[in-house]
Scaffold this active site. Structure first.
Site, short mmCIF file in Angstrom:
data_model
loop_
_atom_site.label_atom_id
_atom_site.label_comp_id
_atom_site.label_asym_id
_atom_site.label_seq_id
_atom_site.Cartn_x
_atom_site.Cartn_y
_atom_site.Cartn_z
N HIS A 120 0.83 -1.21 0.00
CA HIS A 120 0.00 0.00 0.00
C HIS A 120 0.86 1.26 0.00
O HIS A 120 1.91 1.34 0.65
CB HIS A 120 -0.99 0.00 1.17
CG HIS A 120 -0.38 -0.01 2.54
ND1 HIS A 120 -0.05 1.14 3.23
CD2 HIS A 120 -0.08 -1.03 3.38
CE1 HIS A 120 0.43 0.83 4.41
NE2 HIS A 120 0.43 -0.48 4.54
N ASP A 132 6.50 1.03 6.60
CA ASP A 132 5.08 0.70 6.46
C ASP A 132 4.38 1.75 5.59
O ASP A 132 3.89 2.74 6.11
CB ASP A 132 4.44 0.64 7.85
CG ASP A 132 2.97 0.27 7.81
OD1 ASP A 132 2.52 -0.33 6.82
OD2 ASP A 132 2.26 0.60 8.77
N GLU A 167 -4.81 1.30 2.58
CA GLU A 167 -4.81 0.24 3.58
C GLU A 167 -5.03 0.81 4.98
O GLU A 167 -5.76 0.25 5.79
CB GLU A 167 -3.50 -0.53 3.53
CG GLU A 167 -3.49 -1.83 4.34
CD GLU A 167 -3.00 -1.67 5.77
OE1 GLU A 167 -3.13 -2.63 6.55
OE2 GLU A 167 -2.49 -0.59 6.12
N GLU A 168 -4.39 1.93 5.27
CA GLU A 168 -4.44 2.49 6.61
C GLU A 168 -5.80 3.09 6.95
O GLU A 168 -6.09 3.33 8.13
CB GLU A 168 -3.34 3.55 6.79
CG GLU A 168 -1.92 3.04 6.57
CD GLU A 168 -1.43 2.09 7.66
OE1 GLU A 168 -2.24 1.75 8.56
OE2 GLU A 168 -0.26 1.69 7.62
N GLU A 194 4.00 -6.34 4.00
CA GLU A 194 3.69 -5.35 5.03
C GLU A 194 4.90 -5.07 5.90
O GLU A 194 5.96 -5.70 5.75
CB GLU A 194 2.53 -5.84 5.92
CG GLU A 194 1.17 -5.35 5.48
CD GLU A 194 0.95 -3.87 5.80
OE1 GLU A 194 1.90 -3.22 6.30
OE2 GLU A 194 -0.15 -3.36 5.55
N HIS A 267 3.96 2.93 13.07
CA HIS A 267 3.00 4.03 13.07
C HIS A 267 3.50 5.22 13.90
O HIS A 267 2.72 5.91 14.55
CB HIS A 267 1.63 3.56 13.59
CG HIS A 267 0.90 2.70 12.61
ND1 HIS A 267 -0.36 2.19 12.85
CD2 HIS A 267 1.24 2.26 11.37
CE1 HIS A 267 -0.76 1.47 11.82
NE2 HIS A 267 0.20 1.49 10.91
#
Length: 800
Positions: A120, A132, A167-168, A194, A267
């Site tokens: 993504h 990520d 995706e997020e 991922e 994140h």
């Protein structure tokens, strides 16, 4: 062009992969769905995919190879239900995009069966997303380059490269591809890439068919275990990937692979290329390339997956380097049964008495091993107020809980040395079709071999040689340490985001106690070899070690600049009440948060009001932008003073509007048929929440048949500022005269996110001015121990 030194063939280039990751994460920046940066990433990806196609066509024209590269920029809108953490959430998206590249041999037969590889492009709210998932984007681009530039390579089965864009925002991009793209029906298997960390080898943490496990065995450096698969499948780890959408909507099998080491940066702002460990990109790239070559070759089994697939009944694990073991559950049952029978046969006079004694020892030793570390955890958290003092390093909690686990184990004064106990566990767990039973087998087998050697050398199992202990302990120690490191590497950072009320200390204590016991299965019988008096001295020494470790850990702070506390901060303007509030929350139970909130209030609120702790539940609409993750948060609410000269840019009737259009035709008595329109210029990730008995709507086909709380969360492309949904609701029988529905609505300011929008802070209004000052104060006050997610939001109430 990167060429292998011996073969002169193109090879994976870590520099190229990291160059892509750096451009996306730092050149473009925070690519949150709905932002300007998200649109920049879309444009860049279209250009990159188009360049791949041009290179492909140039090579085909020059060489005549059987190769075709096709590119799509998919755009669409949709809705889907997304259940997570026991909560029900509905997603809607408008004008989202995906970029798709298909590489095939150009024939209809070659396109009939395809393997999909996915990553993504977007990043989540507080993160630039280098690992990520920009790292995976770079891996996929470099795999395309190597495949296309490899002479004579042509795929038997097509490879579809999906660069999805959302995706997020809860997997909207993969839902869009799975439900609306014309070539989605040709997908037979998925490889999803991922990252939840920045170091270590990428791990296979989910495999859903025998065929795909066999395919994974062909990678050059396999790293995955059925144990990781069982943990992820159990739901203990509250995480998810795009794989869910492919599995649900396309009914396909596949592999989920991710970089998970050092997930402290998952994140977080420091998810940057400079923090990605050298070799990570190369490892992931080479494994992915090998998978794609195999799955697209004539040896691939994906063409057999047209009629669906069966869930795997396979034990698999990589162990002691690059060896990858695979065997069926049936084989496992035979092996474990044979070992158990052989262990019984190795017994001597009084064998069954020893077995009963051994079983009692196992049970009692397990109780003691688990009990003492958990008592230590309770004391550290509740009595000393020093919970999570071990958070800075995945292996650090071993110093606190390992002595306690040994103390609990030595407290059981019974000798037991038998492989049959572990073999019994292996067979019993495997009979329940849990592949992780292999852990007990890997312990039982070397102990059995050691006892056989001991019998040959000494002639009896009643007397144990010192060499027998060493031989029997070697492989279990290696296995246990690898498992202990892998599990702690995931679970220790995870404790910083599982909620303040979660017993993080007890979770980690239990992990160390249970896996530590498996790592040292012969520790107890070895200690008993020296007699009861020596064992009592051992208990005294481990008691002292436990006390000293507790004293030492009581001096530690949980966080530092590379292992930070996550702080969630909202600056919210309520357009209904015209009030401004500062909302602060954390997702961990470490001490000190309440005091930090008080200091922020003293420094910034200017109202003289004490921060108020807020109950977090489904009716708390202040945090709906993070729903359902908001269930983990411990929130406070602080009123903010408003500058008398402040003129709200959101007060206009056309800025953030929720309204409804009634449809009176074809309605049933006691119901309302309406279309809800949401207008949100300048805002992203808007959420509407309301209570109603929905009979039917355009969101999904199965609304709950009851009066319930509903959350509808939106994630759309940049510049898209409206969405709608239709619904028929039942009018409450106790209030037939009042048919209105109260709507709580909230959205994030597209230019009001710090530090993502630092470059345009002047356009962010009051929230960005506030965030710049607050972020600098937090950094100085905590010494960089806090990573704050700072978001400007606009909220209100509407009646429709």
């Amino acid at each position: 062009m990167a060429l292998a030194a011996v073969t002169k063939l193109p090879q994976i280039s870590e520099d190229r992969i990291l160059g892509v990751a750096k451009h996306l994460s730092e050149g473009i920046g925070y690519r949150t769905v709905g932002t300007y940066e998200h649109a920049l990433a879309d444009n860049w990806m279209v250009e990159a995919a188009t360049q791949v196609k041009h290179n492909c066509e140039r090579i085909v024209e020059r060489t005549g190879r059987k190769l075709e590269c096709e590119v799509w920029r998919q755009e669409g809108s949709g809705n889907h239900r997304f259940d997570m953490m026991g909560k029900r959430l509905y997603k809607t998206y408008v004008n989202l995009s995906n970029i798709i590249v298909r590489i095939s041999d150009g024939t209809p037969e070659g396109k009939e069966h395809a393997v999909l590889v996915n990553s993504h492009l977007d990043s989540t709210l507080p993160s630039p997303g280098a690992a990520d998932d920009a790292l995976s984007v770079g891996v996929m681009l470099d795999c395309m380059r190597v495949l296309i530039e490899t002479p004579e390579w042509s795929p038997k089965h097509a490879i579809i490269f999906l660069f999805n864009h959302a995706e997020e925002s809860l997997q909207d991009g993969s839902h869009l591809f799975s439900t609306q793209h014309p070539i989605a029906s040709t997908v037979r298997a998925v490889v999803n890439l991922e990252a939840a960390g920045t170091t270590g080898r990428e791990i296979l943490f989910q495999a859903t068919s025998e065929q795909m496990i066999e395919a994974y065995s062909h990678v050059p450096r396999p790293h995955g275990t059925v144990f990781a698969n069982d943990i992820f499948s159990s739901g203990i780890i509250l995480s998810d990937t795009d794989f869910r959408q492919f599995e649900y909507y396309l009914n396909v099998t596949g592999l989920d692979m991710a970089v998970v080491g050092n997930s402290y940066l998952y994140h977080m702002r420091k998810d940057l290329v400079e923090n990605i460990e050298p070799g990570v990109a190369q490892h992931m790239g080479e494994n992915t390339l090998a998978l794609l070559k195999h799955l697209s070759s004539s040896e691939s089994r994906i063409s057999s997956l047209t009629e669906g697939y069966s869930r795997p009944t396979t034990v698999y694990f990589s162990h002691l380097g690059q060896t990858f073991f695979i065997y069926s559950f049936q084989t496992a049952k035979v092996l474990y049964s044979a070992l158990l029978i052989a262990s019984f046969a190795l017994g001597n006079d009084g064998f069954w008495k020893e077995q009963a004694k051994g079983a009692a020892a196992v049970v009692s030793g397990t109780v003691g091993t688990l009990l003492v570390p958990n008592v230590v955890a309770i004391i550290m958290r509740s009595a000393l107020n020093k919970g999570m003092s071990w958070f800075k390093s995945p292996m650090l909690p071993l110093g606190l809980y390992a002595p306690a686990a040994l103390l609990g184990r030595y407290s059981y004064l019974c000798y037991c040395f038998a492989s049959s106990n572990q073999a019994t566990l292996a067979l019993g767990v495997q009979m329940a079709n849990v592949g992780s039973a292999a852990i007990f087998f890997l312990n039982a087998l070397p102990i059995f071999i050691a006892l056989v050697v001991n019998t040959i050398l000494i002639g009896s199992t009643k007397r144990i040689s010192l060499w027998t202990y060493g031989l029997g302990q070697t492989l279990p120690s290696a296995t246990g340490l690898l498992m202990l490191y892998g599990v702690l590497d995931v679970f220790v950072p995870l404790t910083g985001r599982i909620g303040a009320d979660a017993p993080a200390d007890n979770i980690v204590a239990t992990i160390i106690a249970s896996l530590g016991a498996m790592t040292l299965p012969l520790a107890l019988p070895f200690a008993h070899r020296f007699g009861r008096r020596a064992l009592l001295r051992g208990i005294i020494y481990t008691s002292m070690a436990t006390a000293l470790s507790m004293a030492f850990f009581a001096t530690l702070d949980p966080f530092d600049s590379m292992h930070q506390k996550r702080l969630f901060i909202l600056h919210t303007e309520n357009v209904t009440s015209s009030e401004h509030h500062l909302h602060l929350a954390t997702a961990d139970g470490a001490p000190g948060f309440h005091r930090l909130v008080e200091e922020i209030a003293e420094e910034f609120s200017a109202t003289g009001m004490t921060p108020v702790p807020i109950v977090m539940n489904d009716d708390n609409s202040d945090w709906d932008n993070l729903y359902p993750f908001s269930a983990f948060l411990t929130p406070y609410k602080i009123p903010l003073a408003i500058d008398p000269s402040y003129v709200s840019p959101w007060a206009s009737s056309q800025q953030f509007v929720v309204m409804a259009v009634e449809h009176n035709e074809h309605f049933l008595p006691g119901t309302r048929n309406l279309t809800v329109h949401v207008l949100h210029p300048g805002l992203i990730w808007t959420v509407v929440a309301f209570d109603a008995h929905v009979l039917q709507w355009s969101i999904d086909d199965n609304p709950p048949n009851e009066y319930a709380r509903h959350h509808i969360k939106e994630g759309s492309f940049y510049g898209t500022d409206t969405y709608s949904f239709d619904m028929v609701v039942k009018v409450p029988s106790d209030k037939p005269e009042d048919t209105r529905i109260l709507i709580n609505f909230i959205g994030l300011e597209e230019k009001g996110m710090w530090p993502a929008k630092k470059a345009v802070k002047a356009q962010g209004g009051a929230s960005m001015l506030f965030f710049e000052e607050l972020d600098q104060w937090l950094d100085e006050k905590t010494g960089g121990e806090v990573d704050a997610l700072l978001m400007g939001s606009v909220a209100g109430i509407a009646h429709i």
